[in-house]
Design an enzyme around this catalytic site. Structure first.
Site, PDB file in Angstrom:
ATOM      1  N   GLU A 115       2.074   3.866   9.686  1.00 35.97           N
ATOM      2  CA  GLU A 115       0.720   3.317   9.712  1.00 35.97           C
ATOM      3  C   GLU A 115      -0.197   4.132  10.646  1.00 35.97           C
ATOM      4  O   GLU A 115      -1.303   4.481  10.272  1.00 35.97           O
ATOM      5  CB  GLU A 115       0.803   1.846  10.163  1.00 35.97           C
ATOM      6  N   THR A 125     -12.576   1.637  -4.100  1.00 35.56           N
ATOM      7  CA  THR A 125     -11.638   1.855  -2.994  1.00 35.56           C
ATOM      8  C   THR A 125     -10.340   1.073  -3.178  1.00 35.56           C
ATOM      9  O   THR A 125      -9.420   1.220  -2.390  1.00 35.56           O
ATOM     10  CB  THR A 125     -12.311   1.542  -1.639  1.00 35.56           C
TER      11      THR A 125
END
Ligand SMILES: *[C@@H]1O[C@H](CO)[C@@H](O)[C@H](O)[C@H]1NC(C)=O
Ligand SMILES: *[C@@H]1O[C@H](CO)[C@@H](O)[C@H](O)[C@H]1NC(C)=O
Ligand SMILES: *[C@@H]1O[C@H](CO)[C@@H](O)[C@H](O)[C@H]1NC(C)=O
Ligand SMILES: *[C@@H]1O[C@H](CO)[C@@H](O)[C@H](O)[C@H]1NC(C)=O
Ligand SMILES: *[C@@H]1O[C@H](CO)[C@@H](O)[C@H](O)[C@H]1NC(C)=O
Length: 598
Positions: free
Chosen positions: A449, A586
C-alpha cells in the site's frame, strides 16, 4: 441466495416516505403554481429545478422520485449549455496495432482466459453468498454493506461482465438493478460518501448503459445522478462530500463542509458530464463545471502554484487550506480527470488543457522523484510535498510512494498523447515502470500500500549506493529485518486488491503497442492471484513481504470493476474498449467519448 432484509424499507419507513412524498408533491405544486403566476420567465428555469427532469417510464418506485420532487433550498440558476465539440480534433491515443502471430495469439488468449476464470469464480461466490449486498466476504463467506447498500459489487461489475462476454450474467444483474435497487435510503448508515457513490454507482451504471444501450440502466443512472445533484443544494452550490442523505431527503438546509479532500470535490465532473450528454439535461454538467472554474481561478494562487492542497474548504470555496500536496489518496483523481475531460468532450478544451499542463509541470517539479534502486533502473515515483513555511513556492519532498499513486503513469501517458507531448508519455512510462519495479521488489511480487523509497537528487542519474540505502533504512534495523533493497521502509505492508498499477500498464500497452507491457502484466497477475486467492474469491492481505501473509476477508468492489477488467483488457484485442472511443472513469468504467457515434 440470502434475503436482503436491511436493504428494503421497513413498513414504518415506507409510510414515512409515502407521506413525505405526498407533502413534497403538494409543496412542489404550490411553489410551481405561485411561481408561474408571479413570473413570466421561461418555465424551464424555475426555482424548483428538481422537478424539471424528463418523465420516467413505468415501474419507477416512488422512492426514486424523492430526489426529483424535493424543492431546492438554494435554487440553481439557468444551467450553462453543454459544451460544443469544438473544432480541434484530438490526436489518436492508441498505437496502430498490426496482426500478431498465431503463437502470440494463443499465449495472449490463455492469459486472458485465466483472468476471466478468476472473475467468474468471484462473481459466482458473490451471487451465491452476497447477492445485492455491497461486498462478498471472500474468506468467511457472507456479505457486508459498506457503500450505501445499493449492491456496490453488482453495479461495479456490470460493465466488466459485458466486456468479458458474460451476457447471461449481465442480463440477470441488470434485472436486479432495475427491480431491486433504489437510491433512497442507505443501509450502511445515513452518511454516505458522495465520491464513492459517484464513481462506483453512477459510473458503473453509465458505463453499462453506454456499452449495452439498455434504457433501464439509463433510468437508474439518472436516479443516482438526481440523488447526487441534491448534495449541491448548498448556499454556494459546493457539494457535501460526507453527505447525510436522510436529512437531505427530509429537505433540511445543508451547507458545504469547511474541509474535504481535493479528490472528493474534483472527481464528480466526468460522471455528471456524461450523464448530461446522455440525458440532454445540462444541470449535472453545470454544477461540476462550477467547481472546474474555481479550480481554474485558483490554480496559480496556491502555495505550490499548479497544484491544490490535499485538503480544501468547500464552504468558502478556498482550495489551498493545507500545506500537503500529492498524487495519492485525497488528491489523485482530481488531476486524473483533466485529460479525461478532454477525451470525453473530444476536444482540446482550453480550460482542461490549461489545468492539465500547469498541474503536470508542477507535479514534475514537486512530487515526482527518481528512486535509487539496485539496477539503477530509469524509473520514477510520486511522493508527498510540503509547502515550505516561507511561502515562496518551495517544497520539501517525502518519498512515500503509494499504490494509489500508481495511476499517475497512465495519466501522463494519456494526457501526453492528447496534448501531443511525447515527453509526458515518457514520464508516464517511467512512472509505470516505478510501480512495476515495486511489485517485483517484494517477496510476493506485489507492491505494498505504501513504501518509503530513497530518492536521488537528480532524475537523470541515480547510481545504486548500498551504504546510502542502508543508512536510509536506519541502523536500528537488524540485518534479518531489512526491507527489500531500494526500499527504506515498508510503511503499509498490506495489499487490498488495488488496480492502479495494472491500470497504468494497460494504458502504456495500448498507447505504445510494446508487448513488454503484456509480459509485465502477466508477471503481476500471477503474483497477485497467488497472493490473494481464497476458496471463494480473492482477498486483501496484510503483508506483501512476508513468508506467511494473512488474508483480511475483504474484497472491495474495485477488484471486479477495475483490477480484473484491466488485466483482462491487457490480454484482449486492442479494439475492445479502444481508448480512441472510450474514456475510463477512475473506477475503470468506460464512457463513450463524445465524438463516437452511438
Ligand atoms: C427483487 O425484486 C423482485 C421483483 O420485485 C422480487 O420478486 C425479488 O424478491 C427481489 N429480490 C430480493 C432479493 O429482494
Ligand atoms: C499561470 O501560470 C502559468 C505558468 O507559470 C502561466 O503560464 C500563466 O500565464 C498563469 N496564468 C494566469 C492566469 O496567471
Ligand atoms: C510537455 O510537458 C512538459 C510538462 O509536463 C513541459 O515542460 C514541456 O514543455 C511540454 N512539451 C511540449 C512540447 O509542449
Ligand atoms: C525482478 O527482480 C529480480 C531480482 O530480484 C530481477 O532479476 C529481475 O530483473 C526483476 N524483473 C523486473 C521486471 O524488474
Ligand atoms: C555512498 O553513500 C555514502 C553514504 O551516504 C557516501 O558516504 C558515499 O560517498 C557514497 N558513495 C558514492 C560512490 O557515492
Amino acid at each position: 441466495m440470502r434475503a436482503r432484509d436491511s436493504k428494503w424499507l421497513a413498513p414504518r419507513r415506507r409510510r414515512f416516505w409515502a407521506s413525505l412524498f405526498a407533502i413534497a408533491i403538494c409543496v412542489i405544486l404550490i411553489v410551481t403554481l405561485s411561481w408561474h403566476f408571479t413570473n413570466d420567465r421561461d418555465s424551464h428555469h424555475g426555482p424548483s429545478r428538481g422537478s424539471g427532469s424528463p418523465s420516467t417510464p413505468g415501474g419507477q418506485k416512488d422512492g426514486d422520485l424523492i430526489w426529483r420532487t424535493l424543492p431546492w433550498n438554494n435554487p440553481l440558476g439557468t444551467p450553462r449549455p453543454l459544451p460544443t465539440q469544438g473544432s480541434k480534433a484530438l490526436p489518436a491515443v492508441q498505437f496502430k496495432f498490426s496482426d500478431e502471430s498465431d503463437d502470440d495469439k494463443k499465449t495472449r488468449l490463455n492469459r486472458r482466459d485465466a483472468v476471466k476464470k478468476a472473475f467468474e469464480r468471484c462473481w459466482t461466490s458473490y451471487r451465491d453468498q452476497a447477492w445485492l449486498h455491497d461486498e462478498l466476504k471472500p474468506v468467511s463467506g457472507g456479505s457486508k454493506d459498506t457503500f450505501g447498500g445499493w449492491a456496490a459489487t453488482l453495479v461495479d461489475a456490470l460493465d466488466t461482465m459485458w466486456i468479458m462476454d458474460m451476457r447471461d450474467e449481465f442480463k440477470e444483474a441488470v434485472g436486479a438493478v432495475d427491480k431491486n435497487i433504489s437510491f433512497v435510503m442507505s443501509s450502511s448508515g445515513d452518511v454516505i460518501s458522495l465520491f464513492e457513490t459517484n464513481i462506483r454507482y453512477l459510473g458503473g451504471l453509465l458505463a453499462a448503459y453506454d456499452l449495452s444501450g439498455d434504457d433501464r440502466l439509463k433510468q437508474k443512472a439518472t436516479d443516482a445522478g438526481d440523488m447526487i445533484l441534491k448534495a449541491f443544494d448548498t448556499p454556494n452550490h459546493m457539494p457535501i462530500g460526507r453527505w447525510n442523505i436522510k436529512e437531505a431527503a427530509e429537505n433540511k438546509k445543508q451547507t458545504a463542509p469547511s474541509s474535504t479532500s481535493l479528490a472528493e470535490i474534483g472527481t464528480l465532473v466526468l460522471e455528471l458530464t456524461r450523464l448530461s450528454l446522455i440525458t440532454g439535461d445540462a444541470r449535472y454538467y453545470d454544477v461540476t463545471q462550477h467547481i472546474t472554474d474555481l479550480l481554474d481561478d485558483s490554480q496559480n494562487k496556491t502555495k505550490l502554484p499548479g497544484l491544490w492542497s490535499n485538503s480544501v474548504d468547500p464552504s468558502e470555496a478556498k482550495f489551498d487550506i493545507g500545506r500537503s500536496y500529492s498524487m495519492g489518496g485525497g488528491a489523485d483523481s482530481a488531476y486524473e480527470y483533466f485529460p479525461k475531460m478532454m477525451a470525453l468532450l473530444d476536444t482540446l478544451d482550453p480550460v482542461y488543457d490549461r489545468l492539465y499542463k500547469r498541474s503536470m509541470a508542477a507535479t514534475q517539479e514537486h512530487l515526482i522523484f527518481r528512486p535509487m534502486v539496485p539496477g539503477g533502473d530509469d524509473i520514477l515515483m510520486t511522493g508527498y510535498a510540503s509547502a515550505k513555511s516561507t511561502d515562496d513556492g518551495q517544497s520539501t519532498l517525502t518519498a512515500d510512494a503509494e499504490h494509489l499513486g500508481c495511476f499517475a503513469g497512465g495519466m501522463y501517458a494519456l494526457g501526453g498523447r492528447l496534448t501531443s507531448n511525447d515527453s509526458d508519455v515518457e514520464v508516464g512510462r517511467r512512472l509505470t515502470d516505478g510501480c512495476v519495479w515495486a511489485y517485483n521488489a517484494t517477496k510476493s511480487g506485489v507492491m505494498p500500500e505504501t513504501l518509503l523509497a530513497v530518492p536521488c537528487d537528480e532524475k537523470t542519474h541515480c547510481a545504486w549506493n548500498e551504504t546510502a540505502w542502508r543508512e536510509a533504512v536506519g541502523s536500528d534495523t537488524s540485518d534479518d529485518d531489512l526491507p527489500p533493497k531500494g526500499i527504506a521502509t515498508l510503511k503499509s505492508k498490506n495489499y487490498i486488491l488495488r488496480p492502479e498499477a495494472i491500470e497504468s500498464v494497460f494504458i502504456m500497452y495500448r498507447i505504445t503497442g510494446d508487448k513488454a507491457w503484456q509480459e509485465k502484466a502477466w508477471t503481476m497477475w500471477q503474483a497477485v492471484d497467488s497472493l490473494t486467492k481464497t476458496d471463494l474469491a480473492n482477498s486483501a492481505v496484510d503483508n506483501v513481504d512476508s513468508a506467511d501473509p494473512k488474508k483480511l476477508d475483504s474484497m472491495e468492489s474495485f477488484w471486479l470493476a477495475e483490477t480484473l477488467k484491466y488485466f483482462y483488457l491487457v490480454f484482449s484485442e486492442p479494439s475492445l474498449v479502444s481508448l480512441d472511443e472510450w474514456v475510463l472513469n477512475t473506477e475503470a468504467h468506460p464512457f463513450k467519448r463524445r465524438g463516437v457515434k452511438s
